[in-house]
Enzyme design. Structure first.
Site, PDB file in Angstrom:
ATOM      1  N   GLU A  91       0.857  -1.182   0.000  1.00 10.34           N
ATOM      2  CA  GLU A  91       0.000   0.000   0.000  1.00 10.34           C
ATOM      3  C   GLU A  91       0.894   1.234   0.000  1.00 10.34           C
ATOM      4  OE1 GLU A  91      -3.479  -0.392   2.964  1.00 10.34           O
ATOM      5  OE2 GLU A  91      -1.949  -1.747   3.742  1.00 10.34           O
ATOM      6  N   LYS A  93       2.264   4.682   1.434  1.00  5.22           N
ATOM      7  CA  LYS A  93       2.436   5.279   2.771  1.00  5.22           C
ATOM      8  C   LYS A  93       2.138   6.767   2.651  1.00  5.22           C
ATOM      9  CE  LYS A  93       5.627   5.525   6.670  1.00  5.22           C
ATOM     10  NZ  LYS A  93       5.254   6.894   7.064  1.00  5.22           N
ATOM     11  N   LYS A 120       7.969  -0.622   6.293  1.00  8.15           N
ATOM     12  CA  LYS A 120       7.739   0.659   5.626  1.00  8.15           C
ATOM     13  C   LYS A 120       9.007   1.031   4.868  1.00  8.15           C
ATOM     14  CE  LYS A 120       8.937   3.425   9.746  1.00  8.15           C
ATOM     15  NZ  LYS A 120       8.496   4.480  10.685  1.00  8.15           N
TER      16      LYS A 120
END
Length: 534
Positions: A225, A227, A398
């Site tokens: 996805e 960030k 991340k």
């Protein structure tokens, strides 16, 4: 009051997180109820003393000391409680053997606006300078002893041999002096019933990564996805009460009444809070600077709400009605989230879109060319991951878009020149180094631009309120894992340097953002910069 004052003094002089925990645990062990409960509430800023305000204390001070002398002293010391403790003139009142904390709190909470200042004046006369300092801190609520609400809850967990997540989930349903909580921690009673109508659920965090690290994992095991550059929040609505929590569990609902008003469901959503703008009939995203117009404000005008409307880009569904979903695999929670969002207003809630990929090099390329400037990288999550508190390595990663951005902690500040001569506008910042359980800050750069005039005033006030030492025109600012101002620093390059303790030197650093929402413990570590060198 003496034991509480000694605790504050020792916490201020103790930089180590583990040592602070030991101090807090010892205090809870040796201090009776309800004193220890009121101390916990004061340190976590959950103690409401409605009818006594800092302005009343200032007025009392000016009645005892020349106002100009007081202002000069306050400007030099930089802390209201410390200033009053040092220069309060005692007029012959007898000192009490030991003024107890609980009667002080209970009398203040029941006092009228006219009686409150009289009580404070009486106690200031009876206490020594250490006690006066503690009393003023109690009234103003600004402890600044390097103990966050999370650290205090960890200390309570250590004291009672409980998992901190249990305490975090109970916390917003508890009230000072926490007698039922301590009965449970002492083994005298069962665990308190969770009375919070919309409890906070400790968040799951992602681990920073890079292409080399990702090569150890199988791409097909993960979803990706974007960030987004907002703030991580948890929106929970249960039993007719809606609350918005920051990732550290602080209730920030008051800053976003328009979002709260749009909630008509029972459940808990984990997502990114963003400013929304309508573009061609669709919700677009504003910048982090737009979002700052609403952060840390007690009240938000209708004009601000209209100019900077907020929405949640949903990542996860933690609770659906009465059903706790955190133990389900991510892919199942994702399906439930998609169904859940179908019934919510699209201008306030949307779904974080997945990125199609099959190899890590595809993610690497997409990360460098995101479809929106408000995207700061990608998130990678294992499809079978359950939702657990903390930052486990492996389930979630991340990967920030720009490697020349770091989160650093403000360490020193110096007065500027010209029109900035009355402000602390030149800043030295550092990152963490050393052992995980005993981190130390090392300076990595200086910056004096990148912020607005309004932000300059905010930083200047923070510097004055958090000064711990002075070196001529330079102030040393409190900077610890649980207490510090995080600055997002943008820079053009990084070089090795033998002149700097950190071993690195930045080219053209500037302050990109003020991260009031981020704990100092989550700032970057020196190995992150060393990796950038390579």
């Amino acid at each position: 009051m003496k034991a509480f004052a000694e605790l504050l003094d020792r916490l201020i002089l103790t930089p180590s997180r583990n040592a602070k925990l030991r101090l807090l645990v010892d205090y809870c062990r040796t201090t009776p109820d309800p004193d220890r409960g009121y101390a916990v509430a004061a340190i976590t800023r959950d103690l409401d003393i409605m009818n006594v305000k800092p302005a009343m204390v200032r007025t009392l001070m000016e009645q005892r000391v020349d106002s100009v002398l007081f202002q000069y002293s306050y400007d030099f010391v930089g802390d209201l409680a410390e200033t009053i403790a040092l220069i309060w003139p005692v007029h012959g009142a007898e000192q009490m053997p030991d003024l107890k904390l609980s009667p002080v709190v209970e009398e203040l909470r029941s006092a009228s606006r006219s009686d409150g200042p009289k009580l404070i004046e009486k106690w200031l006369d009876q206490l020594d300078d250490q006690g006066r300092y503690a009393l003023i801190k109690l009234i103003t609520g600004g402890m600044r002893v390097g103990v966050s609400s999370r650290l205090m809850k960890q200390a309570l967990g250590d004291y009672g041999g409980k998992d901190v997540t249990e305490i975090e989930e109970l916390w917003h349903g508890l009230k000072a002096p926490y007698l039922d909580l301590f009965d449970w921690l002492d083994g005298k009673a069962d665990k308190p019933e969770n009375l919070a109508p919309s409890p906070f659920r400790p968040v799951m965090l992602a681990t920073p990564t890079d292409e080399e690290e990702l090569a150890k994992y199988t791409p097909s095991d993960y979803i990706a996805e974007w960030k987004w550059d907002g703030i991580r929040v948890q929106l929970t609505s249960q039993r007719g009460v809606t609350r918005i929590y920051s990732r550290t569990g602080d209730d920030i609902s008051h800053s976003f009444p328009d979002l709260v008003a749009a909630v008509d469901f029972d459940g808990s959503i984990d997502g990114e809070l963003l400013v929304g703008h309508m573009r061609n009939g669709k919700v677009g995203t504003g910048t982090f600077s737009d979002l700052q117009q609403r952060l840390n404000r007690k009240t938000i005008s209708a004009k601000k709400q209209k100019e900077f409307p907020v929405f949640i880009r949903a990542y996860d569904l933690l609770q659906d009605g009465q059903e706790d979903l955190r133990g389900l695999p991510l892919v199942e929670r994702r399906k439930r989230l998609e169904l859940f969002l179908q019934h919510l207003p699209t201008e306030r809630f949307d779904l974080s879109k997945q990125i199609e990929f099959s190899q890590w090099n595809e993610i690497a390329e997409l990360r460098l060319n995101p479809p929106d400037p408000v995207i700061e990288g990608v998130m990678l999550k294992r499809k079978d991951s359950v939702y657990v508190p903390g930052r486990p390595k492996g389930p979630w990663f991340k990967w920030k878009r720009d490697p020349m951005l770091i989160d650093a902690v403000l360490m020193y500040a110096q007065r500027g020149h010209g029109k900035r001569s009355s402000y602390y506008s030149d800043y030295t910042f550092g990152v963490w180094s050393g052992e995980q359980d005993n981190p130390q800050l090392v300076p990595v750069g200086k910056a004096y631009f990148g912020f607005t005039d309004e932000e300059l005033k905010q930083i200047d006030k923070y510097v004055r309120d958090n000064t711990i030492d002075r070196f001529g025109p330079v102030r040393s600012v409190r900077a610890e894992p649980q207490h510090g101002l995080v600055l997002e620093i943008a820079f053009e390059g990084l070089n090795k340097s033998s002149r700097h303790k950190s071993g690195v030197a930045m080219r053209f650093p500037r302050i990109s953002k003020l991260r009031w929402d981020k704990p100092a413990s989550e700032a970057d570590w020196l190995p992150t910069l060393e990796m950038m060198l390579n």
